[in-house]
Design a protein around this motif. Structure first.
Motif, PDB file in Angstrom:
ATOM      1  N   ASP A  77      -5.498  27.136  -9.771  1.00  0.00           N
ATOM      2  CA  ASP A  77      -7.202  27.979 -10.223  1.00  0.00           C
ATOM      3  C   ASP A  77      -8.230  27.168 -11.489  1.00  0.00           C
ATOM      4  O   ASP A  77      -9.236  27.460 -11.302  1.00  0.00           O
ATOM      5  N   TRP A 124      -7.022  20.079   0.170  1.00  0.00           N
ATOM      6  CA  TRP A 124      -7.335  21.164  -0.335  1.00  0.00           C
ATOM      7  C   TRP A 124      -8.172  20.677  -1.109  1.00  0.00           C
ATOM      8  O   TRP A 124      -9.642  20.062  -1.844  1.00  0.00           O
ATOM      9  N   PRO A 126     -10.973  23.883  -3.788  1.00  0.00           N
ATOM     10  CA  PRO A 126     -11.005  25.127  -4.647  1.00  0.00           C
ATOM     11  C   PRO A 126     -11.716  26.598  -4.301  1.00  0.00           C
ATOM     12  O   PRO A 126     -12.592  25.972  -3.177  1.00  0.00           O
ATOM     13  N   ARG A 127     -11.933  27.326  -4.548  1.00  0.00           N
ATOM     14  CA  ARG A 127     -12.328  28.738  -4.819  1.00  0.00           C
ATOM     15  C   ARG A 127     -13.503  28.993  -5.027  1.00  0.00           C
ATOM     16  O   ARG A 127     -13.844  27.936  -5.817  1.00  0.00           O
TER      17      ARG A 127
END
Ligand code: SF4
Ligand code: SF4
Length: 128
Positions: A77, A124, A126-127
């Protein structure tokens, strides 16, 4: 490179990492490069190299010859896709330092197209 950046210019939106973990040696250079780039303290990480295996895939037929053993780098994160480096025209630190060329940075569309070309990859994002 597009200019799709969130207010505050902290996190790229619409970008990600393509992780071709088939060729990951588990050297953990990406972990160290990320920690150095972001000056992360002990116990905090921007990426971790996870270890799945070894375990035998088929106990009956392969006489113990075939094992599952994957090293899989997974951003945490805290990953901001190295926004400062990217805005300066550089690759993210993990991408730059991986000598096995496991990591690739780009737009989700670009990376999704690459994803269709070979197995054992992870896209992948990210938020935002
Ligand atoms: S992704 Fe690259 S730098 Fe990271 S552990 Fe795998 S081989 Fe090493
Ligand atoms: S893109 Fe940057 S912040 Fe994200 S894992 Fe790689 S080095 Fe760390």
């Amino acid at each position: 490179m597009g200019e799709i950046w969130k207010v505050g210019e902290i996190m790229a939106v619409g970008y990600g990492l393509l992780i071709d973990y088939e060729f990951c040696s588990g050297c953990q250079t990406c972990e160290v490069a990320c920690k150095e780039e972001h000056d992360l303290p002990v116990g905090k990480w921007g990426i971790r190299v996870l270890d799945d295996g070894p375990w035998q895939k088929n106990d009956v037929d392969d006489e113990g010859k075939n094992f599952n053993w994957n090293k899989i780098p997974v951003p945490t994160d805290l990953c901001d896709l190295c926004a400062d480096r990217v805005k300066a025209g550089k690759d993210p630190s993990c991408v730059h330092h991986c000598q096995a060329f496991v990591m690739k940075f780009g737009t989700i569309e670009e990376l999704a197209a690459e994803l269709t070309k070979k197995p054992k990859q992870v896209l992948w994002v990210p938020r935002g």
